[in-house]
Design an enzyme around this catalytic site. Structure first.
Site, mmCIF file in Angstrom:
data_model
loop_
_atom_site.group_PDB
_atom_site.id
_atom_site.type_symbol
_atom_site.label_atom_id
_atom_site.label_comp_id
_atom_site.label_asym_id
_atom_site.label_seq_id
_atom_site.Cartn_x
_atom_site.Cartn_y
_atom_site.Cartn_z
ATOM 1 N N SER A 1 -3.128 22.266 35.849
ATOM 2 C CA SER A 1 -3.124 21.597 37.160
ATOM 3 C C SER A 1 -2.512 22.561 38.084
ATOM 4 C CB SER A 1 -3.808 20.403 37.911
ATOM 5 O OG SER A 1 -2.223 19.562 37.321
ATOM 6 N N VAL B 1 -0.289 12.937 27.524
ATOM 7 C CA VAL B 1 0.555 13.497 26.665
ATOM 8 C C VAL B 1 1.155 12.246 26.130
ATOM 9 C CG1 VAL B 1 0.055 16.107 27.650
ATOM 10 C CG2 VAL B 1 2.483 14.464 28.212
ATOM 11 N N ASN C 1 3.736 22.659 28.454
ATOM 12 C CA ASN C 1 4.347 22.255 29.182
ATOM 13 C C ASN C 1 4.547 20.991 30.302
ATOM 14 O OD1 ASN C 1 4.382 23.869 32.157
ATOM 15 N ND2 ASN C 1 2.851 22.752 32.451
ATOM 16 N N TYR D 1 16.051 13.856 31.395
ATOM 17 C CA TYR D 1 15.306 14.534 32.294
ATOM 18 C C TYR D 1 15.905 15.492 30.406
ATOM 19 C CZ TYR D 1 13.579 18.953 34.097
ATOM 20 O OH TYR D 1 12.231 20.505 33.873
ATOM 21 N N ALA E 1 15.756 15.205 27.694
ATOM 22 C CA ALA E 1 14.515 15.194 26.701
ATOM 23 C C ALA E 1 14.239 16.825 27.094
ATOM 24 C CB ALA E 1 12.967 14.413 28.265
ATOM 25 N N LYS E 2 14.607 17.234 27.370
ATOM 26 C CA LYS E 2 14.671 18.946 26.983
ATOM 27 C C LYS E 2 15.706 19.328 26.921
ATOM 28 C CE LYS E 2 11.637 19.709 30.777
ATOM 29 N NZ LYS E 2 10.296 20.067 29.896
#
Ligand code: NAP
Length: 247
Positions: free
Chosen positions: A14, A64, A90, A155, A158-159
């Site tokens: 979006s 998600v 994404n 973060y 997670a990445k």
């Protein structure tokens, strides 16, 4: 029209990078499905732009990190379009804080959406891709998953996890002609990076040899390559798209 007749799901399409990827894939002929949790009006606007390009599209409210919502989304896409050829994982969030101040909830939320969300979506589409004996899965990681960043332990974890996930799934699905790759953006101008403190933005900019922040289109072009037949012999790789920030 390299992607004519293909169907792509772009999670978090979006806004920002996801929006740009959705438009890029549609411009090359793909039907594009996007999802988000809150910004459904923006998602509908993206789909309007997509339809104006002469392809089909669909915007769905689906989280998600919620298995049931993702499975419903995937079933709807298969019913409507008959195949899922491309998945772009994404969707992502940040909840930054120093480790001593980071709550367990903020850690879990970022892992659940940024990492587990990719697992849920990949698992949900992989059955159809295995049956088709083809597919392209592209995970949007981050250079932070490679070099770390103060205030982003959730973060970065997670990445970095997404990179291990990419390589493992690439090994598992290669025999079914499914390519799984990741891109690691650097500092890209979107709503997400707009929330960074000014001194952090300045430090990022000073560390970019190409001397500018990235734009969502910089990511979308590389994702298009990984989603197209031009990358049919590439799997399990991570491409940094960061103006040379990490080399
Ligand atoms: P953004 O502008 O904040 O957009 C994030 C998108 O994800 C929105 O569409 C958002 O929609 C959606 N989203 C968030 N949580 C979701 C959930 N639980 N389920 C479904 N959709 C969800 O961020 P961006 O900068 O474009 O980032 C896109 C991806 O690139 C992320 O994975 C991010 O980590 C990665 N990345 C960004 C940068 C950067 O500098 N911007 C750098 C490296 C990597 P709703 O809010 O409506 O749910």
């Amino acid at each position: 029209m390299q992607l004519k007749g293909k169907t792509a799901i772009v999670t978090g399409g979006s806004r920002g990078i996801g929006r740009s990827i959705a438009l890029e894939l549609a411009s090359k002929g793909a039907n594009v499905v996007i999802n988000c949790t809150k910004s459904i009006e923006s998602a509908e606007t993206v789909i309007k732009e997509i339809k104006e390009m002469g392809v089909s599209g669909m915007a769905v409210k689906a989280d998600v990190s919620n298995r049931e919502e993702v499975e419903n989304l995937v079933n709807d896409v298969l019913k409507t379009f008959g195949s899922i050829d491309i998945l772009i994982n994404n969707a992502g969030i940040t909840k930054d804080n120093l480790i001593i101040r980071m709550s367990e909830k903020d850690f879990d939320d970022v892992i659940n959406i940024n990492l587990k969300g990719a697992f849920i979506c990949t698992k949900a589409v992989s059955k159809a891709m295995i049956k088709q004996k083809s597919g392209k899965i592209i995970n949007i990681s981050s250079v932070v998953g490679i070099i770390g960043n103060k205030g982003q332990s959730n973060y970065a974890a997670a990445k970095a996890g997404l990179i291990g996930f990419t390589k493992s799934v690439a090994k598992e699905l290669a025999r079914c002609n499914i390519c799984v790759n990741a891109v690691a953006p650097g500092y890209i101008e979107t709503d997400m990076s707009a929330t960074l403190p000014e001194q952090v933005k300045e430090a990022f900019l000073n560390s970019i040899p190409l001397n500018r922040a990235g734009r969502p289109q910089d990511i979308a072009k590389a994702v298009l390559f990984l989603a197209s037949e031009y990358s049919d012999y590439i799997t399990g790789q991570v491409i940094n798209i960061d103006g040379g920030m990490v080399m």
